[in-house]
Design an enzyme around this catalytic site. Structure first.
Site, PDB file in Angstrom:
ATOM      1  N   ASN A   3      62.961 -49.939 -89.788  1.00  0.00           N
ATOM      2  CA  ASN A   3      63.666 -51.114 -90.412  1.00  0.00           C
ATOM      3  C   ASN A   3      65.207 -50.839 -89.854  1.00  0.00           C
ATOM      4  O   ASN A   3      65.670 -49.706 -89.888  1.00  0.00           O
ATOM      5  CB  ASN A   3      63.748 -50.766 -92.054  1.00  0.00           C
TER       6      ASN A   3
ATOM      7  N   GLU B 206      68.219 -37.255 -89.934  1.00  0.00           N
ATOM      8  CA  GLU B 206      69.358 -36.324 -89.873  1.00  0.00           C
ATOM      9  C   GLU B 206      69.925 -36.291 -88.591  1.00  0.00           C
ATOM     10  O   GLU B 206      70.985 -35.655 -88.393  1.00  0.00           O
ATOM     11  CB  GLU B 206      68.364 -34.595 -90.174  1.00  0.00           C
TER      12      GLU B 206
HETATM   13 MO1  MOS Z   1      66.746 -32.180 -95.017  1.00  0.00          MO
HETATM   14  S1  MOS Z   1      68.053 -31.008 -94.895  1.00  0.00           S
HETATM   15  O1  MOS Z   1      65.179 -31.630 -94.288  1.00  0.00           O
HETATM   16  O2  MOS Z   1      66.216 -32.609 -96.668  1.00  0.00           O
END
Ligand code: MOS
Length: 751
Positions: free
Chosen positions: A640, A714
């Site tokens: 998305n 992340e």
């Molecule tokens: Mo993430 S820090 O792997 O929830």
């Protein structure tokens, strides 16, 4: 693959309810007759409870019970996550008198109102025998502990570094940092006969179910966990915390649902945190600027009882071609709670160090930092030698540099100053491992032809609900509005923890597979004799715009589903990457995090990025501003485009915070954290973030999963801190090797 819905921008299906305030979070759940819980936290950092007087607390109007370790009831401690258990800690409070850190629960109050519960908790009199405690890294007693299983080594790094023509040897520091999610840590436990219904924001409903069952000696089938929309997870809600089982015990004792809020005032010691690190990096290059040796020791803070390692050198050692590498992970035990995960828990501290050192080395060599990195790029994992499944670091640097305007940079520190400001430009590599866990999902298509997807994955604000609907819609030829996705319930088919950026790649692959099976079943039915598309090739049908088309004819999906034997479709698919260790699959179904990746004997799987920042520094006060951040990322298919961009942007925003703002301050004499509120624990706000741009670099990866998607939750945060430190150096000539970088670091350098 040509997609219709996927890789395009789509608004979140939960967006409207979120921005209009009608979205329901776990804390909004209020079963009838519920009471409120409140923890009382220890004010000493180490010692024993010698007495608890609850008389005054019990006299507060509305109080139902004040539990201590003697009265709350027994429960089984779990092993910590880091030792293969389900717990966020290996030490479980209120099972005895021992106090191991400041802010550890010593009593649990239940009352009719939150106000009564708080008032009563304040009136519990606790006496303690206090012992000396140490909660600050540099006061640690004892040597760090080497965790040998995380040592990575290739070649002879010591010899290579001795002979290197150019060497950077430096120490780096990163601080303790605390989660400050917008949504606090609510937990409501409702006893229903011999069952328990738990509502809480969680990244791991299956983990909570199995953990609670084990702790209370119940069958897991009798524990139901609901985690609806989550307002901030990022690792703070990833494992089984003790406050859930304490709430369950309290609810059972009072025979009523109990709703606990671990508030902002308590979450600093009750939820988890990013541990502080001390690191030494040695990086050597030959006369031509090729890396020849790299050594990295990372020492991370942990509790006295859990050896928690977020082994970030597992990532840093994969960054560049280098024939001789030695990376070690060490821990330093302190009188603090067990640390946990915080967005890119492994990568953020050591990538700050490595990418700062790379910048230092580039300058020593007289090389442009981008060009120097690309000169040391590689398509093979330097540790194991296996090829990356895909690696587009070069394209990220090229696209990012172009978007940022890097070509206009002049290399000399201070050379870009204006009349009013010191200006610096810096860059750094970002990287995040691609991991996948086995997952399952259920898909139904009813007589209307609309589809419904259910799975025990989690929408932690990432848009997971939307992307699951898009994935099913893509395969079935339905728009997102005709697929409803439901996540976050432990009775749905098991899916992994929303951690390690695995959800889309893992749970999404299960949805893809389930929708594929549904499609096959429909294709077979419609092309059979007497079916609406009789005679057409079942393998050549098209599913688009709510129609199934083949052999020159078209039928609405609803009619096609009607042609199946039962007139409806229900499939549950289990997905696991073909190269996953099959022994990991059963663990997933018991709440563990059995991931595959990022390196196996065929491939190393990582997403890459290149981040560029501009800093502007006041020449007198040295206040540091970051007017611009540009990050270019390659992570396979971004399913998305809109939510993906938002993830990457959010990561970079947090990166600015990790570089310039966030740090938990310790009162060293009392072994306590002191800035335990959002007024004193600094995070970036709007004025700190004028412009953040995410550039999505196209990348094809057929190995990682059928969707070709790597995790992006992340990676955005990973390169930002080093890019800022490098820009600060470029603006001022001052190299700050610890975060957060503050004006006093620059003022001190000048004095
Ligand atoms: Mo993430 S820090 O792997 O929830």
């Amino acid at each position: 693959m040509d997609f219709t819905l996927l890789t395009k921008p789509a608004a979140r299906v939960t967006g409207r309810e979120k921005v209009t305030g009608t979205a329901r979070y776990a804390g909004d759940h209020a079963p009838s007759g519920h009471l409120f819980g409140r923890l009382l936290l220890a004010s000493v950092a180490k010692g024993r409870v010698t007495g608890i007087d609850v008389a005054e607390a019990e006299a507060v109007p509305g109080v139902r019970a004040v539990f201590t370790h003697e009265t709350i009831g027994d429960y089984k401690p779990l092993k910590s996550f880091y030792e293969g258990g389900l717990g966020g800690t290996g030490f479980w409070p209120m099972r005895g008198t021992e106090i191991r850190h400041a802010g550890q629960p010593v009593a649990y109050v239940v009352a009719d109102t939150l106000e009564s519960a708080r008032e009563a908790a304040a009136r519990v009199r606790v006496s303690c025998a206090e012992e000396k405690a140490t909660a600050y890294f540099d006061d640690a007693d004892g040597e760090p502990n080497l965790v040998e299983r995380h040592t990575l080594e290739t070649g002879d790094a010591e010899a290579a570094l001795r002979e290197a023509a150019h060497l950077v040897e430096a120490d780096y520091e990163t601080p303790t940092q605390h989660h400050n999610p917008m949504e606090l840590f609510w937990t409501t436990v409702e006893p229903r006969g011999d069952e328990l219904v738990v509502h809480k924001p969680s990244q791991a409903v299956t983990t909570i179910k199995f953990a609670l069952a084990e702790q209370l000696g119940m069958s897991p089938e009798r524990v139901h966990v609901v985690s609806p929309l989550v307002g901030g997870a990022f690792g703070s809600k990833a494992t089984a915390p003790y406050y859930t089982v304490l709430t369950a015990l309290a609810a059972r004792k009072v025979g009523r649902p109990v709703k606990l809020m671990v508030g902002r005032d308590q979450m600093y010691t009750v939820a988890t945190f990013r541990p502080a690190t001390r690191q030494r990096v040695r990086l050597g290059a030959d006369a031509d600027g090729k890396l020849v040796g790299y050594a990295h020791d990372e020492i991370a803070e942990t509790s006295r009882w859990d050896v928690v390692v977020n082994p970030g050198t597992a990532t840093t050692t994969r960054m560049y071609a280098c024939p001789a590498i030695k990376a070690r992970e060490l821990t330093q035990g302190l009188d603090v709670p067990t640390p946990g995960f915080m967005r890119a828990p492994n990568e953020v501290p050591p990538m700050f160090a490595l990418e700062s050192a790379m910048d230092e080395l580039a300058w020593k060599l007289g090389r442009d930092p981008v060009e120097f990195r690309l000169a040391n790029d590689t398509q093979d994992d330097p540790i194991t030698g296996v090829p990356f499944s895909s690696r587009s670091l070069k394209e990220c640097f090229q696209r990012g540099a172009e978007a940022f305007g890097w070509a206009d940079r002049t290399p000399e520190p201070g050379s870009m100053a204006t009349e009013d400001e010191l200006v610096g430009w810096g860059c750094a590599t970002a990287c995040y491992p691609t991991m996948m866990a086995p997952a399952s999902a259920r898909l139904r298509i009813g007589p209307s032809g609309d589809a419904e997807v259910e799975l025990a994955a989690h929408d932690v604000g990432t848009g997971a609900t939307t992307v699951m609907a898009m994935i099913a819609g893509e395969r079935l030829g339905l728009p997102v509005g005709r697929v409803s996705a439901r996540l976050g319930r432990s009775e749905f088919p098991v899916s992994p923890i929303a951690g390690g950026s695995v959800t889309t790649a893992s749970a999404g692959s299960a949805v893809w597979k389930a929708a594929g099976e549904a499609r096959d079943a429909i294709a077979e039915a419609v092309t059979a004799e007497g079916g609406p598309l009789a005679g057409a090739d079942p393998g050549a049908l098209s599913f688009a715009d709510g129609q199934v088309t083949g052999g020159g004819k078209s039928v609405p999906l609803a009619e096609a589903v009607g042609a199946t034997r039962t007139g409806r479709i229900e499939v549950t698919a289990d997905w696991a990457h073909p190269d996953i260790d099959p022994n990991k699959i059963p663990a997933l179904y018991k709440g563990s995090f059995g991931v595959m990746g990022p390196v196996n004997d065929r491939h190393a799987m990582y997403a890459f990025g290149a981040e560029f920042v501009e800093v502007r520094i006041n020449p007198r006060t040295k206040s540091i501003r970051v007017p611009r951040v540009v990050g270019a990322f390659a992570a396979g298919n971004i399913l998305n485009e809109k939510a993906g961009r938002s993830q990457l942007t959010g990561g970079m925003v947090w990166g600015v915070g990790s570089a310039l703002h966030e740090m938990t301050e310790t009162d060293r004499s009392r072994a306590r954290w002191v800035n335990r509120n959002i007024a004193e624990y600094l995070v970036p706000v709007n004025a700190d973030i004028p412009s953040v741009e995410a550039v999505i670099v196209p990348e094809t990866d057929d190995y990682v999963n059928p969707l070709g998607a790597k995790g992006i939750g992340e990676i955005g945060i990973v390169g930002t801190a080093a890019a800022i430190a490098n820009a600060v150096w470029h603006a001022t000539g001052v190299r700050v090797r610890r975060t957060p970088i503050r004006m006093e670091d620059l003022l001190r350098a000048e004095a």
